[in-house]
Design an enzyme around this catalytic site. Structure first.
Site, PDB file in Angstrom:
ATOM      1  CG  ASP A 304      -1.949   1.063   1.214  1.00  0.00           C
ATOM      2  OD1 ASP A 304      -2.265   1.548   0.122  1.00  0.00           O
ATOM      3  OD2 ASP A 304      -2.434   1.427   2.294  1.00  0.00           O
ATOM      4  CG  ASP A 590      -5.130  -0.032   5.674  1.00  0.00           C
ATOM      5  OD1 ASP A 590      -5.904  -0.470   4.805  1.00  0.00           O
ATOM      6  OD2 ASP A 590      -4.670   1.128   5.646  1.00  0.00           O
ATOM      7  CG  ASP A 594      -7.147  -3.736   2.278  1.00  0.00           C
ATOM      8  OD1 ASP A 594      -7.706  -3.615   1.173  1.00  0.00           O
ATOM      9  OD2 ASP A 594      -6.614  -2.790   2.880  1.00  0.00           O
TER      10      ASP A 594
END
Length: 847
Positions: A304, A590, A594
């Site tokens: 990410d 997070d 996800d």
């Protein structure tokens, strides 16, 4: 009783501490742990050990009391070392479980605090949101669009809607928040919760078996049968030659004890546990031991952007509003009032009114707090502003919609305020706010907005759009036919250390891929700065991804470095495609959405600071600092651990093979027995214990990240390790027999010859342990003092050898003679000869 003040302000720390003493920790009872005594006793739970103990007791009754006592002492010392290994492993795993236990947000002393969930008490006010696991049984006080997964209690997979009404306001420990947010007062903790009644169904951390440990356990069984077979042959040949049957039986059993690497799986666990401890110091919390093995194979890291590659310290730099740009010097301009209201009311921040420092005053997501800091200087200003309206309803942010909305009652008028991704907000707008008036959003206006958006995102600014609607519908279409206001551009600077980590990954053959929900331009600007991408061809958006079928994506995916504007569904597809390419994928996440991608990855990685409980539980590793560099450090540590496991496997099996061959060759050549049973046990104690453990903590090779990732299914004996073990073990056995023969040729007494063999066997193994520190470098190139544990372990083993040779009492027990300088030269010649030849070969080969 809980008073009204507690409901809204939470408990004080003092009151919480008192209640913790009264109610106890908020934990569920677990199965009884194995006691240290049982761990110690289990060290003797081996058939061969039983036979050896029985044989030594019989020999004691037959008059060989000194030998019997010494053998028993050596067996106990071996058991103590095995106990230390297992006990340390158990403690490491317990510490690991405690470190990865659940945390929760609680309001105490009028402030939001993050505490370990086991510290919750009845009366505490907890704060929860989508993706959180409920830490105790509680009653909802405030709610917003809450749906709870109660399948762990009821078996029903459908979400259950909850609100603060009296009829449907109970939430339970272990259930998961699917949607919404709220505050709740804890009513029951620990074994008094509904989950406590079925506590045996819940275990937070599974102590999974290590695949490598399983393989080595299987190998160990094969070696056991092989060693026993050879020991029987050695014993039988000795009896055929007319040697004492009892002595040969004891010799065979002693050789089996020394040769069988029964501690191999245990040492693997110790190495993995020690590696986990080292990773923890580098802010990587490993929840599952098998992940340590897989980390060293990582070939793709899907990371990410926000908070991982960047600092997650958002600062608003520009605001586009009324067809013009405002910079951070004039955000407090009264003309910005409408966009100010949107970003303030449509925001999930919290305020610590006691804190004077503005950076610490606002609590919440960095994006949310950055928007507040742009317009306000302190908490009191926000407090006064919020009095102008009351938020009566909201639709929380959703990763698919990429926006959130609220309905605010402003002096009787209901207004809907919306913020989110600019393109998603823009597509729901019918009007635009220009010079205080609502006008039709024409193509000309839209082009101007998109041009400004492109310029800001190309400058690495993350943009958040704002819109409103005059008539707010509490449960209606408040996100349709909106009035576009503008957007804020904020910078989240890249972490300085990440660029070097990306370069290290590239050199190690690891492909770094950025996956983000940000605009394509913003993602590329950051990616280019960090060295992840060099060309626009390496960037793809979620919409473009949807247009590719699976085969097309499979053919293109190796060339894609940045995935922008992606959804959680896209992440799952990306991970699956890389795995179809036979890549070992590490995936960060997070949010609750996800979790599927994180769980599907070979190494799922969750964020310790910003990650939800659901994602943490789906992951194999948690980043305690949310930093990409920590992932690279963990991969590096994974490689180091795997290499260290190879080191002590090489050492143990080579040495054990040398011991077996020493006895086997002497039997085939019809020589006198070169080593007595008690001497063989001494060799086992001096060489197999401390030096092998010390190899497990060997520091990393400087070039460990210069190698390509190994294949996940690669055998532990790959890359020439099997040949090294066979050749080196054979040479140790041959040289030990040769030193015994040389003593005989020079007419030395049998006892002295055995002392030569004992010295050669031990010293050659202690020299070999330094060779095992590297598979590529010679013994001349290794920094001896870089592993002081190993130096100390070898020194202790040498001291044991010298003691049994020169201390009169021990000489009598171990049947040795003191050696003179010439005899030591013989020992050292045969001990060092192989190591010298091998090191010269490696050195010249590298040159």
């Amino acid at each position: 009783m809980i008073n009204e003040n507690e409901i809204y302000n939470g408990l004080s720390s003092l009151e919480a501490s008192k209640r913790l003493k009264k109610y106890g920790l908020n934990i569920l009872k677990e199965n009884k742990k194995i006691s240290p005594v049982k761990i110690f006793i289990s060290q003797f739970n081996d058939f061969i050990i039983w036979v050896l103990i029985a044989a030594t007791i019989i020999s004691g009754f037959m008059g060989e009391k000194a030998d019997a006592v010494t053998i028993i002492i050596i067996v106990i010392m071996n058991a103590v070392m095995g106990f230390i290994q297992e006990y340390r492993t158990e403690k490491s795993l317990e510490a690991l479980k405690k470190m990865s236990s659940q945390t929760t947000k609680v309001i105490r002393d009028d402030n939001i605090q993050v505490i370990n969930a086991e510290g919750l008490v009845p009366g505490d006010l907890i704060v929860f949101e989508s993706g959180d696991k409920i830490p105790a049984d509680a009653i909802i006080i405030q709610s917003s669009n809450i749906s709870i997964d109660e399948s762990i209690l009821t078996g029903e997979s459908l979400g259950v809607s909850k609100d603060s009404s009296n009829r449907n306001n109970s939430i339970y420990m272990g259930t998961v928040v699917l949607r919404g947010k709220g505050e709740a007062r804890v009513v029951e903790t620990g074994m008094h919760t509904e989950m406590g009644k079925i506590a045996n169904l819940l275990q937070n951390i599974e102590q999974e078996k290590s695949p490598l440990k399983e393989k080595l356990a299987t190998l160990g069984k094969i070696l056991v049968f092989l060693c026993i077979f050879i020991c029987i042959i050695v014993t039988a040949l000795g009896i055929i030659r007319g040697q004492d049957k009892y002595e040969m039986f004891l010799l065979g059993v002693s050789l089996a004890v020394a040769a069988i690497p029964e501690g191999l799986p245990a040492i693997v666990t110790v190495a993995l546990a020690l590696g986990v401890s080292r990773m923890l110091k580098r802010n990587a919390l490993v929840r599952k031991l098998p992940a340590v093995e897989t980390l060293g194979c990582t070939s793709v890291i899907c990371s990410d952007k926000t908070g991982t590659l960047t600092k997650n310290m958002m600062t608003v730099k520009s605001i586009y509003y009324n067809n013009r740009l405002y910079n951070d010097k004039n955000f407090k301009d009264s003309r910005l009032n409408m966009i100010k209201k949107t970003f303030t009311f449509c925001n999930d921040f919290e305020v610590n009114y006691r804190e004077k420092n503005i950076d610490k005053c606002f609590i919440g997501d960095p994006t949310e707090t950055a928007l507040i800091k742009a317009f306000f200087s302190n908490g009191n200003e926000v407090k006064e502003f919020l009095k102008t309206g009351e938020r009566i309803s909201d639709v929380p942010f959703d990763s698919n919609r990429k926006m959130m909305s609220v309905v605010v009652n402003e002096h009787g008028n209901k207004t809907s305020y919306v913020k989110g991704a600019p393109e998603r907000v823009l597509e729901r707008c019918k009007y635009i706010y220009i010079n205080g008036e609502k006008k039709i959003l024409t193509a000309e206006y839209k082009n101007k907005v998109q041009s400004a958006l492109s310029d800001m995102s190309s400058a690495a600014l993350r943009c958040i759009a704002a819109a409103y609607k005059d008539t707010g519908l509490v449960n209606g279409n408040q996100e349709k036919n909106l009035v576009f206001l503008g957007f804020a551009g904020m910078i989240d600077p890249p972490r300085k250390e990440v660029k070097a980590s990306v370069l290290k990954c590239n050199e190690a053959g690891i492909n770094v891929v950025m996956i983000t929900g940000d605009h394509k331009n913003t993602a590329f600007a950051i990616g280019k700065e960090l060295g992840i991408a060099k060309d626009w061809k390496e960037v793809i958006t979620g919409d473009e991804l949807d247009k590719l079928d699976d085969d097309k994506l499979l053919s293109k995916i190796n060339g894609i470095k940045i995935f922008a504007r992606v959804t959680p569904e896209h992440k799952l597809r990306i991970v699956g495609t890389f795995k179809r390419k036979n890549k070992i994928v590490a995936m960060t996440g997070d949010g609750v959405n996800d979790a599927p991608a994180v769980k599907n990855a070979d190494i799922g990685i969750s964020m310790g600071l910003s990650g939800t409980d659901v994602t943490k539980e789906a992951s194999a590793m948690i980043l305690l600092d949310d930093n990409f560099t920590t992932i690279v450090a963990a991969v590096e540590e994974g490689r180091v651990i795997y290499n260290n496991i190879r080191k002590f496997i090489r050492y143990l099996l080579s040495c054990n093979l040398g011991e077996v061959l020493t006895m086997f060759l002497s039997s085939l050549l019809y020589l006198d027995t070169p080593l007595l049973p008690i001497q063989i046990l001494l060799v086992n104690l001096a060489t197999d214990g401390l030096p092998a453990i010390a190899l497990g903590v060997d520091p990393k090779d400087e070039d460990v990240m210069d190698e390509m990732p190994r294949d996940k299914d690669e055998s532990i004996f790959a890359r020439g390790l099997k040949e090294k073990i066979l050749i080196r073990g054979s040479l140790i056995g041959i040289c030990t027999v040769l030193s015994f023969l040389v003593g005989g040729v020079l007419n030395m007494p049998l006892r002295t010859c055995r002392t030569l063999a004992l010295g050669t066997l031990i010293m050659s193994q202690l020299i070999h342990v330094f060779e095992c520190r590297s598979e590529k470098h010679s013994i001349f190139q290794i920094k001896f003092l870089s592993n002081m544990y190993l130096v100390c372990a070898v020194a202790i083993s040498v001291a044991m050898l010298v003691s049994v040779i020169y201390i009169p009492f021990l000489r009598g027990v171990f049947h040795t003679d003191p050696l003179n300088l010439f005899q030591w030269i013989i020992v050292l010649f045969f001990s060092c000869f192989i190591a010298g030849i091998n090191s010269i070969y490696l050195y010249l080969n590298k040159k």
